[in-house]
Scaffold this motif. Structure first.
Motif, PDB file in Angstrom:
ATOM      1  N   VAL A  41      70.970  98.874  18.155  1.00 28.36           N
ATOM      2  CA  VAL A  41      72.326  99.252  17.750  1.00 28.36           C
ATOM      3  C   VAL A  41      73.002  99.905  18.954  1.00 28.36           C
ATOM      4  CG1 VAL A  41      73.713 100.650  16.167  1.00 28.36           C
ATOM      5  CG2 VAL A  41      71.540  99.675  15.392  1.00 28.36           C
ATOM      6  N   ILE A  42      74.250  99.531  19.197  1.00 32.97           N
ATOM      7  CA  ILE A  42      75.075 100.188  20.206  1.00 32.97           C
ATOM      8  C   ILE A  42      76.138 100.978  19.461  1.00 32.97           C
ATOM      9  CG2 ILE A  42      76.698  99.884  22.115  1.00 32.97           C
ATOM     10  CD1 ILE A  42      75.342  97.149  22.623  1.00 32.97           C
ATOM     11  N   GLU A  43      76.265 102.236  19.812  1.00 35.80           N
ATOM     12  CA  GLU A  43      77.331 103.058  19.248  1.00 35.80           C
ATOM     13  C   GLU A  43      78.292 103.388  20.382  1.00 35.80           C
ATOM     14  OE1 GLU A  43      77.654 107.481  17.559  1.00 35.80           O
ATOM     15  OE2 GLU A  43      76.275 106.198  16.428  1.00 35.80           O
ATOM     16  N   LEU A  44      79.503 102.877  20.287  1.00 40.40           N
ATOM     17  CA  LEU A  44      80.535 103.085  21.297  1.00 40.40           C
ATOM     18  C   LEU A  44      81.623 103.950  20.694  1.00 40.40           C
ATOM     19  CD1 LEU A  44      81.832 102.432  24.052  1.00 40.40           C
ATOM     20  CD2 LEU A  44      82.755 100.355  23.008  1.00 40.40           C
ATOM     21  N   ASP A  45      81.738 105.166  21.204  1.00 37.96           N
ATOM     22  CA  ASP A  45      82.743 106.122  20.714  1.00 37.96           C
ATOM     23  C   ASP A  45      82.694 106.290  19.199  1.00 37.96           C
ATOM     24  OD1 ASP A  45      83.649 106.531  23.325  1.00 37.96           O
ATOM     25  OD2 ASP A  45      85.064 104.864  23.182  1.00 37.96           O
ATOM     26  N   GLY A  46      81.474 106.326  18.644  1.00 38.82           N
ATOM     27  CA  GLY A  46      81.294 106.571  17.215  1.00 38.82           C
ATOM     28  C   GLY A  46      81.294 105.337  16.332  1.00 38.82           C
ATOM     29  N   SER A  47      81.537 104.165  16.902  1.00 35.06           N
ATOM     30  CA  SER A  47      81.555 102.935  16.125  1.00 35.06           C
ATOM     31  C   SER A  47      80.285 102.124  16.406  1.00 35.06           C
ATOM     32  CB  SER A  47      82.791 102.113  16.506  1.00 35.06           C
ATOM     33  OG  SER A  47      82.811 100.903  15.802  1.00 35.06           O
ATOM     34  N   GLU A  48      79.508 101.831  15.351  1.00 38.25           N
ATOM     35  CA  GLU A  48      78.234 101.126  15.492  1.00 38.25           C
ATOM     36  C   GLU A  48      78.409  99.610  15.545  1.00 38.25           C
ATOM     37  OE1 GLU A  48      75.053 103.964  13.154  1.00 38.25           O
ATOM     38  OE2 GLU A  48      75.593 102.036  12.314  1.00 38.25           O
ATOM     39  N   THR A  49      77.599  98.988  16.397  1.00 38.30           N
ATOM     40  CA  THR A  49      77.493  97.543  16.445  1.00 38.30           C
ATOM     41  C   THR A  49      76.017  97.189  16.412  1.00 38.30           C
ATOM     42  OG1 THR A  49      79.503  97.329  17.775  1.00 38.30           O
ATOM     43  CG2 THR A  49      77.991  95.456  17.770  1.00 38.30           C
ATOM     44  N   TYR A 101      70.162 102.718  20.301  1.00 38.32           N
ATOM     45  CA  TYR A 101      68.970 103.057  19.540  1.00 38.32           C
ATOM     46  C   TYR A 101      68.537 101.835  18.763  1.00 38.32           C
ATOM     47  CZ  TYR A 101      72.815 104.142  16.302  1.00 38.32           C
ATOM     48  OH  TYR A 101      73.959 104.098  15.563  1.00 38.32           O
ATOM     49  N   PHE A 102      67.428 101.950  18.021  1.00 43.44           N
ATOM     50  CA  PHE A 102      67.003 100.812  17.210  1.00 43.44           C
ATOM     51  C   PHE A 102      66.674 101.271  15.807  1.00 43.44           C
ATOM     52  CE2 PHE A 102      62.917 102.304  18.801  1.00 43.44           C
ATOM     53  CZ  PHE A 102      62.066 102.131  17.731  1.00 43.44           C
ATOM     54  N   ARG A 103      66.643 100.287  14.908  1.00 42.88           N
ATOM     55  CA  ARG A 103      66.253 100.499  13.516  1.00 42.88           C
ATOM     56  C   ARG A 103      65.263  99.416  13.132  1.00 42.88           C
ATOM     57  NH1 ARG A 103      72.407 100.990  11.674  1.00 42.88           N
ATOM     58  NH2 ARG A 103      72.635 103.192  12.045  1.00 42.88           N
ATOM     59  N   TYR A 104      64.368  99.764  12.236  1.00 47.99           N
ATOM     60  CA  TYR A 104      63.534  98.723  11.652  1.00 47.99           C
ATOM     61  C   TYR A 104      64.413  97.886  10.734  1.00 47.99           C
ATOM     62  CZ  TYR A 104      59.459 101.007  13.542  1.00 47.99           C
ATOM     63  OH  TYR A 104      58.553 101.535  14.418  1.00 47.99           O
ATOM     64  N   ARG A 105      64.138  96.613  10.669  1.00 42.25           N
ATOM     65  CA  ARG A 105      64.931  95.725   9.816  1.00 42.25           C
ATOM     66  C   ARG A 105      64.954  96.281   8.390  1.00 42.25           C
ATOM     67  NH1 ARG A 105      65.977  90.592  12.287  1.00 42.25           N
ATOM     68  NH2 ARG A 105      64.892  90.488  14.272  1.00 42.25           N
ATOM     69  N   ALA A 121      68.680 104.990  10.208  1.00 45.97           N
ATOM     70  CA  ALA A 121      67.775 105.541  11.222  1.00 45.97           C
ATOM     71  C   ALA A 121      68.347 105.365  12.623  1.00 45.97           C
ATOM     72  CB  ALA A 121      66.415 104.860  11.133  1.00 45.97           C
ATOM     73  N   ARG A 122      68.013 106.299  13.492  1.00 47.26           N
ATOM     74  CA  ARG A 122      68.399 106.240  14.909  1.00 47.26           C
ATOM     75  C   ARG A 122      67.157 106.565  15.724  1.00 47.26           C
ATOM     76  NH1 ARG A 122      74.403 108.548  15.650  1.00 47.26           N
ATOM     77  NH2 ARG A 122      75.322 107.404  13.936  1.00 47.26           N
ATOM     78  N   LEU A 123      66.387 105.536  16.029  1.00 44.12           N
ATOM     79  CA  LEU A 123      65.105 105.709  16.701  1.00 44.12           C
ATOM     80  C   LEU A 123      65.237 105.369  18.183  1.00 44.12           C
ATOM     81  CD1 LEU A 123      63.007 103.926  13.961  1.00 44.12           C
ATOM     82  CD2 LEU A 123      63.333 106.383  14.249  1.00 44.12           C
ATOM     83  N   GLY A 124      64.594 106.160  19.037  1.00 43.25           N
ATOM     84  CA  GLY A 124      64.588 105.904  20.469  1.00 43.25           C
ATOM     85  C   GLY A 124      65.946 106.084  21.130  1.00 43.25           C
ATOM     86  N   ILE A 125      66.763 106.962  20.580  1.00 47.92           N
ATOM     87  CA  ILE A 125      68.155 107.069  21.021  1.00 47.92           C
ATOM     88  C   ILE A 125      68.280 107.485  22.486  1.00 47.92           C
ATOM     89  CG2 ILE A 125      68.479 109.443  20.258  1.00 47.92           C
ATOM     90  CD1 ILE A 125      71.286 108.497  19.241  1.00 47.92           C
TER      91      ILE A 125
END
Length: 100
Positions: free
Chosen positions: A25-33, A54-58, A63-67
């Motif tokens: 997941v990419i979060e750019l200025d508070g917006s998740e992609t 960060y990543f999430r399990y499918r 979750a925000r893992l490995g941020i």
């Protein structure tokens, strides 16, 4: 508007696991992609920007893992801004985000 290209890579050791069971997941200025492993292109305007990877399990939604986090400033002098986000090899490693 410029293009932000983020190349998101897990460690080679964990590559098969992450490709099968996680989504970056990419979060750019508070917006998740939610994206895929590899290069992702996002439009970005001039000025300062906060970026988190960060990543999430499918199947997980929050979750925000490995941020990993960084800040960039787009000054309009270039049409493309490139970042590389690499996840460390250990369970519990975070992303390291670098230019280029």
């Amino acid at each position: 508007m410029a293009k932000l290209i983020v190349d998101i890579r897990p460690s080679l050791i964990a590559l098969p696991f992450h490709r099968a069971f996680t989504r970056p997941v990419i979060e750019l200025d508070g917006s998740e992609t939610v994206t895929a492993w590899g290069a992702t292109e996002l439009p970005v305007g001039t000025g300062p920007h906060r970026i988190s990877v960060y990543f999430r399990y499918r199947g997980q939604r929050a979750a925000r893992l490995g941020i990993g986090r960084t800040e960039i400033t787009v000054d309009g002098s270039t049409a493309v801004v490139r970042l590389t986000a690499r996840l460390g090899p250990r369970n519990g490693s975070n992303f390291t985000i670098t230019a280029g």
